[in-house]
Design a protein around this motif. Structure first.
Motif, PDB file in Angstrom:
ATOM      1  N   SER A  10       0.818  -1.105  -0.105  1.00  0.00           N
ATOM      2  CA  SER A  10      -0.053  -0.176   0.050  1.00  0.00           C
ATOM      3  C   SER A  10       0.796   1.178   0.016  1.00  0.00           C
ATOM      4  CB  SER A  10      -0.942   0.008   1.385  1.00  0.00           C
ATOM      5  OG  SER A  10      -1.511   1.156   1.478  1.00  0.00           O
ATOM      6  N   ARG A  11       0.524   2.254  -0.662  1.00  0.00           N
ATOM      7  CA  ARG A  11       1.369   3.589  -0.684  1.00  0.00           C
ATOM      8  C   ARG A  11       1.032   4.358   0.585  1.00  0.00           C
ATOM      9  NH1 ARG A  11       3.071   6.627  -4.887  1.00  0.00           N
ATOM     10  NH2 ARG A  11       2.137   5.168  -6.630  1.00  0.00           N
ATOM     11  N   TYR A  12      -0.180   4.075   1.102  1.00  0.00           N
ATOM     12  CA  TYR A  12      -0.398   4.946   2.300  1.00  0.00           C
ATOM     13  C   TYR A  12      -0.606   3.936   3.439  1.00  0.00           C
ATOM     14  CZ  TYR A  12      -1.068   8.511  -1.028  1.00  0.00           C
ATOM     15  OH  TYR A  12      -1.173   9.488  -2.308  1.00  0.00           O
ATOM     16  N   LEU A  13       0.681   4.069   4.431  1.00  0.00           N
ATOM     17  CA  LEU A  13       0.609   2.976   5.504  1.00  0.00           C
ATOM     18  C   LEU A  13       0.220   4.111   6.751  1.00  0.00           C
ATOM     19  CD1 LEU A  13       4.140   1.094   4.933  1.00  0.00           C
ATOM     20  CD2 LEU A  13       1.580   0.296   4.404  1.00  0.00           C
ATOM     21  N   PRO A  14      -0.303   3.294   7.945  1.00  0.00           N
ATOM     22  CA  PRO A  14      -0.409   4.196   9.097  1.00  0.00           C
ATOM     23  C   PRO A  14       0.958   4.587   9.912  1.00  0.00           C
ATOM     24  CG  PRO A  14      -1.656   2.111   9.175  1.00  0.00           C
ATOM     25  CD  PRO A  14      -0.939   2.104   7.724  1.00  0.00           C
ATOM     26  N   THR A  15       1.176   5.777  10.160  1.00  0.00           N
ATOM     27  CA  THR A  15       2.344   6.257  10.738  1.00  0.00           C
ATOM     28  C   THR A  15       3.230   5.345  11.337  1.00  0.00           C
ATOM     29  OG1 THR A  15       1.266   8.332  10.629  1.00  0.00           O
ATOM     30  CG2 THR A  15       3.436   8.510  11.702  1.00  0.00           C
ATOM     31  N   ALA A  16       2.578   4.705  12.411  1.00  0.00           N
ATOM     32  CA  ALA A  16       3.319   3.740  13.105  1.00  0.00           C
ATOM     33  C   ALA A  16       3.962   2.582  12.222  1.00  0.00           C
ATOM     34  CB  ALA A  16       2.465   3.125  14.201  1.00  0.00           C
ATOM     35  N   THR A  17       3.206   1.901  11.510  1.00  0.00           N
ATOM     36  CA  THR A  17       3.852   0.905  10.472  1.00  0.00           C
ATOM     37  C   THR A  17       4.911   1.568   9.424  1.00  0.00           C
ATOM     38  OG1 THR A  17       1.380  -0.118  10.285  1.00  0.00           O
ATOM     39  CG2 THR A  17       2.975  -0.713   8.841  1.00  0.00           C
ATOM     40  N   GLU A  55      24.888  15.181  10.183  1.00  0.00           N
ATOM     41  CA  GLU A  55      25.555  14.215   9.618  1.00  0.00           C
ATOM     42  C   GLU A  55      25.112  12.684   9.200  1.00  0.00           C
ATOM     43  OE1 GLU A  55      26.382  15.462  12.868  1.00  0.00           O
ATOM     44  OE2 GLU A  55      27.827  16.951  11.705  1.00  0.00           O
ATOM     45  N   SER A  56      23.722  12.834   9.817  1.00  0.00           N
ATOM     46  CA  SER A  56      22.802  11.398   9.682  1.00  0.00           C
ATOM     47  C   SER A  56      21.803  11.551   8.200  1.00  0.00           C
ATOM     48  CB  SER A  56      21.877  11.167  10.840  1.00  0.00           C
ATOM     49  OG  SER A  56      22.467  10.741  11.946  1.00  0.00           O
ATOM     50  N   ALA A  57      21.854  12.727   8.082  1.00  0.00           N
ATOM     51  CA  ALA A  57      20.996  13.044   6.645  1.00  0.00           C
ATOM     52  C   ALA A  57      21.898  13.025   5.719  1.00  0.00           C
ATOM     53  CB  ALA A  57      20.360  14.476   6.880  1.00  0.00           C
ATOM     54  N   GLU A  58      23.496  13.115   5.657  1.00  0.00           N
ATOM     55  CA  GLU A  58      24.367  13.167   4.682  1.00  0.00           C
ATOM     56  C   GLU A  58      24.184  12.196   3.809  1.00  0.00           C
ATOM     57  OE1 GLU A  58      28.327  14.041   5.567  1.00  0.00           O
ATOM     58  OE2 GLU A  58      27.719  15.689   6.762  1.00  0.00           O
ATOM     59  N   GLY A  59      23.891  12.050   2.217  1.00  0.00           N
ATOM     60  CA  GLY A  59      24.122  11.003   1.425  1.00  0.00           C
ATOM     61  C   GLY A  59      22.345  10.324   1.353  1.00  0.00           C
ATOM     62  N   THR A  60      21.409  11.144   1.959  1.00  0.00           N
ATOM     63  CA  THR A  60      20.179  10.679   1.765  1.00  0.00           C
ATOM     64  C   THR A  60      19.486  11.545   0.529  1.00  0.00           C
ATOM     65  OG1 THR A  60      19.232  12.207   3.536  1.00  0.00           O
ATOM     66  CG2 THR A  60      19.697   9.938   4.274  1.00  0.00           C
ATOM     67  N   LYS A  61      18.377  11.034   0.123  1.00  0.00           N
ATOM     68  CA  LYS A  61      17.817  12.079  -1.041  1.00  0.00           C
ATOM     69  C   LYS A  61      16.313  11.881  -0.673  1.00  0.00           C
ATOM     70  CE  LYS A  61      17.522   8.398  -4.518  1.00  0.00           C
ATOM     71  NZ  LYS A  61      17.382   7.927  -6.051  1.00  0.00           N
ATOM     72  N   LEU A  62      15.585  12.845  -1.275  1.00  0.00           N
ATOM     73  CA  LEU A  62      14.224  13.014  -1.148  1.00  0.00           C
ATOM     74  C   LEU A  62      13.634  12.413  -2.351  1.00  0.00           C
ATOM     75  CD1 LEU A  62      11.609  14.101   0.009  1.00  0.00           C
ATOM     76  CD2 LEU A  62      11.955  16.384  -1.168  1.00  0.00           C
ATOM     77  N   ALA A  63      12.828  11.348  -2.164  1.00  0.00           N
ATOM     78  CA  ALA A  63      12.045  10.670  -3.149  1.00  0.00           C
ATOM     79  C   ALA A  63      10.724  11.044  -3.267  1.00  0.00           C
ATOM     80  CB  ALA A  63      12.228   9.232  -3.191  1.00  0.00           C
ATOM     81  N   LYS A  64      10.098  11.824  -4.081  1.00  0.00           N
ATOM     82  CA  LYS A  64       8.540  12.144  -3.937  1.00  0.00           C
ATOM     83  C   LYS A  64       7.703  11.565  -4.812  1.00  0.00           C
ATOM     84  CE  LYS A  64       7.965  15.744  -7.431  1.00  0.00           C
ATOM     85  NZ  LYS A  64       7.739  17.256  -7.548  1.00  0.00           N
ATOM     86  N   PRO A  65       6.696  10.816  -4.492  1.00  0.00           N
ATOM     87  CA  PRO A  65       5.566  10.410  -5.308  1.00  0.00           C
ATOM     88  C   PRO A  65       5.263  10.811  -6.327  1.00  0.00           C
ATOM     89  CG  PRO A  65       4.447  10.985  -3.357  1.00  0.00           C
ATOM     90  CD  PRO A  65       5.850  11.599  -3.203  1.00  0.00           C
ATOM     91  N   ARG A  66       5.000   9.858  -7.480  1.00  0.00           N
ATOM     92  CA  ARG A  66       4.435  10.278  -8.794  1.00  0.00           C
ATOM     93  C   ARG A  66       3.143   9.449  -9.063  1.00  0.00           C
ATOM     94  NH1 ARG A  66       8.801  10.276 -13.115  1.00  0.00           N
ATOM     95  NH2 ARG A  66       8.559   8.088 -13.175  1.00  0.00           N
ATOM     96  N   PHE A  67       2.310   9.940  -9.671  1.00  0.00           N
ATOM     97  CA  PHE A  67       1.001   9.254  -9.975  1.00  0.00           C
ATOM     98  C   PHE A  67       0.882   9.084 -11.465  1.00  0.00           C
ATOM     99  CE2 PHE A  67       0.771  11.398  -6.007  1.00  0.00           C
ATOM    100  CZ  PHE A  67       0.709  10.262  -5.102  1.00  0.00           C
ATOM    101  N   GLY A  68       0.797   8.015 -12.123  1.00  0.00           N
ATOM    102  CA  GLY A  68       0.896   7.980 -13.542  1.00  0.00           C
ATOM    103  C   GLY A  68      -0.242   7.261 -14.238  1.00  0.00           C
ATOM    104  N   ILE A  69      -0.693   7.577 -15.362  1.00  0.00           N
ATOM    105  CA  ILE A  69      -1.806   7.065 -16.192  1.00  0.00           C
ATOM    106  C   ILE A  69      -1.000   6.496 -17.553  1.00  0.00           C
ATOM    107  CG2 ILE A  69      -3.540   8.462 -15.356  1.00  0.00           C
ATOM    108  CD1 ILE A  69      -3.166   9.932 -17.890  1.00  0.00           C
ATOM    109  N   ALA A  70      -1.545   5.827 -18.181  1.00  0.00           N
ATOM    110  CA  ALA A  70      -1.006   5.032 -19.493  1.00  0.00           C
ATOM    111  C   ALA A  70      -2.244   5.446 -20.636  1.00  0.00           C
ATOM    112  CB  ALA A  70      -0.832   3.568 -19.416  1.00  0.00           C
ATOM    113  N   VAL A  71      -1.746   6.016 -21.626  1.00  0.00           N
ATOM    114  CA  VAL A  71      -2.594   6.481 -22.719  1.00  0.00           C
ATOM    115  C   VAL A  71      -2.286   5.644 -23.863  1.00  0.00           C
ATOM    116  CG1 VAL A  71      -3.487   8.201 -24.090  1.00  0.00           C
ATOM    117  CG2 VAL A  71      -2.603   8.958 -21.758  1.00  0.00           C
ATOM    118  N   HIS A  72      -3.045   4.620 -24.244  1.00  0.00           N
ATOM    119  CA  HIS A  72      -2.708   3.656 -25.265  1.00  0.00           C
ATOM    120  C   HIS A  72      -2.970   3.988 -26.615  1.00  0.00           C
ATOM    121  CE1 HIS A  72      -1.847   0.916 -22.024  1.00  0.00           C
ATOM    122  NE2 HIS A  72      -3.057   1.310 -21.533  1.00  0.00           N
ATOM    123  N   ARG A  73      -2.268   3.725 -27.505  1.00  0.00           N
ATOM    124  CA  ARG A  73      -2.597   4.053 -28.989  1.00  0.00           C
ATOM    125  C   ARG A  73      -2.341   5.508 -29.424  1.00  0.00           C
ATOM    126  NH1 ARG A  73      -3.181   0.740 -32.797  1.00  0.00           N
ATOM    127  NH2 ARG A  73      -4.394   2.068 -34.042  1.00  0.00           N
TER     128      ARG A  73
END
Length: 150
Positions: A10-17, A55-73
């Motif tokens: 699931s994309r949206y988990l409860p905060t504790a999970t 220092e703990s944040a060094e080397g981390t990156k922000l990955a934001k969600p993307r929401f897609g659709i497919a348009v056929h033909r």
């Protein structure tokens, strides 16, 4: 009692999970085992990880969600995603009045195997910033009204 170690799909988990899964993931990777997490919270579209020290944040990156659709033909003639993707995005935004709706296309890509030649028609992947932007009927996105669209 059996405890499942499987991560729910699931994309949206409860905060504790989400907190548990994020901390477990950080501890399981050698490059992030020593990271000190102060807390994990949520926003409308992502999780926010607060670190105890910079220092703990060094080397981390922000990955934001993307929401897609497919348009056929989708007609491929004159549609140059490799050479001028920004223009292709702009044209789709204009043709479908997405700018007026405050929508934002994040990315476009032909949905085909890399070793396959692009034919006259193909499936087009369109990624938006927000999930709400994907609910337009496909006829509102494509094809454009005129034949000379590029």
């Amino acid at each position: 009692m059996t405890v499942s170690t499987e991560i729910p799909s699931s994309r949206y988990l409860p905060t504790a999970t989400a907190n548990t899964h994020i901390r477990t993931a950080l501890l399981s990777a050698p490059t992030t085992q020593d990271v000190q997490v102060a807390g994990i919270g949520t926003t409308k579209t992502r999780y926010v990880i607060r670190f105890k020290n910079p220092e703990s944040a060094e080397g981390t990156k922000l990955a934001k969600p993307r929401f897609g659709i497919a348009v056929h033909r989708t007609p491929t003639e004159g549609f140059d995603l490799d050479g001028d993707k920004a223009r292709a995005i702009e044209k789709i935004m204009e043709e479908n009045e997405l700018t007026e709706r405050s929508y934002r296309i994040e990315d476009l890509v032909w949905l085909k195997k890399k070793d396959k030649v692009l034919g006259n028609f193909a499936s087009l992947g369109i990624w938006f910033d927000l999930a709400e932007e994907t609910v337009l009927p496909l006829s509102a996105i494509w094809p454009p009204s005129g034949e000379d669209f590029f």
